[in-house]
Design an enzyme around this catalytic site. Structure first.
Site, mmCIF file in Angstrom:
data_model
loop_
_atom_site.group_PDB
_atom_site.id
_atom_site.type_symbol
_atom_site.label_atom_id
_atom_site.label_comp_id
_atom_site.label_asym_id
_atom_site.label_seq_id
_atom_site.Cartn_x
_atom_site.Cartn_y
_atom_site.Cartn_z
ATOM 1 N N TYR A 222 0.479 -1.382 0.076
ATOM 2 C CA TYR A 222 0.389 -0.100 0.059
ATOM 3 C C TYR A 222 0.518 1.384 0.413
ATOM 4 O O TYR A 222 -0.228 2.520 0.541
ATOM 5 C CB TYR A 222 -1.063 0.080 1.922
ATOM 6 C CG TYR A 222 -2.301 -1.621 0.903
ATOM 7 C CD1 TYR A 222 -1.954 -2.624 0.895
ATOM 8 C CD2 TYR A 222 -2.954 -0.758 1.329
ATOM 9 C CE1 TYR A 222 -2.734 -3.469 0.918
ATOM 10 C CE2 TYR A 222 -4.530 -1.394 0.977
ATOM 11 C CZ TYR A 222 -3.941 -3.493 0.787
ATOM 12 O OH TYR A 222 -5.315 -4.066 0.987
ATOM 13 N N LYS B 43 3.359 -14.921 5.649
ATOM 14 C CA LYS B 43 3.014 -15.848 4.104
ATOM 15 C C LYS B 43 4.636 -15.929 4.423
ATOM 16 O O LYS B 43 5.769 -15.969 3.242
ATOM 17 C CB LYS B 43 2.737 -14.942 2.947
ATOM 18 C CG LYS B 43 2.862 -16.673 2.121
ATOM 19 C CD LYS B 43 1.780 -17.099 1.852
ATOM 20 C CE LYS B 43 1.450 -18.394 0.831
ATOM 21 N NZ LYS B 43 0.510 -18.955 0.888
ATOM 22 N N ASP C 270 -2.504 -18.539 4.805
ATOM 23 C CA ASP C 270 -4.239 -19.375 3.722
ATOM 24 C C ASP C 270 -4.778 -20.346 4.600
ATOM 25 O O ASP C 270 -5.954 -20.180 4.639
ATOM 26 C CB ASP C 270 -3.638 -19.069 2.536
ATOM 27 C CG ASP C 270 -2.424 -19.484 2.937
ATOM 28 O OD1 ASP C 270 -1.246 -19.728 3.457
ATOM 29 O OD2 ASP C 270 -1.358 -20.644 1.553
ATOM 30 N N ASP D 21 -6.187 -5.687 6.136
ATOM 31 C CA ASP D 21 -6.887 -5.758 5.043
ATOM 32 C C ASP D 21 -7.747 -6.806 4.807
ATOM 33 O O ASP D 21 -9.458 -7.279 5.086
ATOM 34 C CB ASP D 21 -6.605 -5.063 3.887
ATOM 35 C CG ASP D 21 -7.460 -3.624 3.176
ATOM 36 O OD1 ASP D 21 -8.783 -4.279 3.986
ATOM 37 O OD2 ASP D 21 -6.983 -3.822 2.194
HETATM 38 MG MG MG Z 1 -10.176 -3.279 3.467
#
Ligand code: MG
Ligand code: NAI
Length: 336
Positions: free
Chosen positions: A123, A172, A205, A229
């Site tokens: 981001y 991850k 996951d 998020d």
């Molecule tokens: Mg969001």
């Protein structure tokens, strides 16, 4: 008297923000609201989605209650939310997800808190097309020791102060051995400093599956930006949806409180938006300001209205429902 920057936002923003302001006023906490504009309204008024007066106001007040802001997909201005988080170094995105009686959902007794790193990784806005034909694109996600350490410390600190039992580190690192690996290594170093709090780590996951299967095994969750998020929306789904999910963006020198949901253009202007998320965010804000009693009162009043399930918005009761304004009135009635 608290000075707070108020950003009504786009779509359903102005109507839910008005609900929040009315509920806060009814607690008796005195606030000097400084109304400022951003998003589509900012573009309309100042030709800028994040006008300088808005930034100046947050710089001065150091605290803001913000409605959702519309961001165009894949074009136009960068996300204003992302820009705000960067501008004020709001590195913590705190997103609780709690079950409420009367709200239909797959589970009861869910009580999760997601700590999402809010600035780094995918981001950070470092993106470009690799070739002129736009057949390949690259987004660079940088994870730092500093950024990882402070978000994980925030999660463990919160757990300690709020009597939480366990912190789960989500990553991850099996595939992203460097960036994910660094985050995991740093997180484990931090965990050692909190021997009184149980901690574990899990690959993202598997985490998504485990959360759906049995969310009660988790307590505080800490993770990187993108995973946070996605998982925080998943967590809100476990407790009845985005209409009930508040969020706080917190840094060392400023904090912005908001709902997790967006501007919901599909239902804007119809007095049907659920004001609960922004009201819960307001309670988080009051807590942050030290107005603990007022925050508690708001949470209690909302709990009762949700449990009665009569004077609630359509998303909470598709057969017997009221509008945003009427649900807000009902919450205020229960504050007294
Ligand atoms: Mg969001
Ligand atoms: P959204 O959260 O606005 O809407 C998703 C779905 O949930 C829609 O069906 C909507 O009607 C429903 N919904 C959302 N809030 C609700 C509420 N309070 N009561 C009842 N139903 C509600 O997500 P979407 O449609 O992906 O995004 C719309 C815009 O919002 C986009 O421009 C996006 O960039 C922006 N956005 C802004 C955020 C922020 O300012 N923090 C966060 C997420 C999205």
């Amino acid at each position: 008297m608290h000075n707070i920057t108020l950003i009504p936002g786009d779509g359903i923003g102005p109507s839910i923000v008005e609900s929040a302001v009315r509920v806060i006023a009814a607690t008796g906490v005195s606030i000097n609201w400084d109304t400022q504009f951003a998003g589509l309204v900012g573009i309309e008024k100042f030709k800028d989605p994040l006008p300088e007066p808005t930034l100046e106001s947050i710089r001065k007040n150091k605290i803001s209650l913000k409605g959702p802001l519309t961001t165009q997909l894949g074009k136009g201005f960068r996300s204003i939310n992302v820009a705000l988080r960067k501008e004020f170094d709001l590195y913590i995105n705190l997103r609780p997800a709690k079950s409420y009686k009367g709200v239909s959902s797959r589970y009861s007794n869910v009580d999760l808190v997601v700590f999402r790193e809010n600035i780094e990784e995918f981001y950070s806005g470092i993106e470009h097309y690799v070739d002129q034909q736009k057949n390949a694109a690259e987004t660079i996600g940088i994870i730092t020791r500093f950024g990882s350490q402070r978000i994980v410390e925030a999660a463990f600190d919160f757990a300690k102060k709020n009597n939480r039992k366990k912190v789960t580190i989500v990553h991850k690192a099996n595939i992203m051995k460097f960036s994910g690996g660094l985050f995991l290594d740093v997180a484990k170093e931090v965990a050692v400093k909190y021997p009184e709090i149980e901690s574990n780590d899990i690959i993202v996951d598997n985490m998504a599956m485990q959360l759906v299967l049995n969310p009660l095994q988790f307590d505080v969750i800490v993770t990187t930006n993108l995973f946070g998020d996605i998982l925080s929306d998943l967590c809100s789904g476990l407790v009845g949806g985005l209409g009930l999910a508040p969020g706080a963006n917190i840094g060392t020198s400023a904090a912005i409180f908001e709902a997790v949901h967006g501007s919901a253009p599909d239902i804007a202007g119809k007095n049907i938006a659920n004001p609960s998320a922004i009201i819960l965010a307001s309670a988080m804000m009051l807590n942050y300001l030290g107005e603990v009693q007022a925050a508690l009162k708001i949470n209690k009043a909302l709990e009762i209205v949700l449990a009665e399930n009569k004077k609630v918005t359509r998303d909470l009761n598709p057969t017997t429902f009221v509008g945003t304004t009427e649900m807000t009135d009902e919450i205020i009635n229960h504050l007294k």
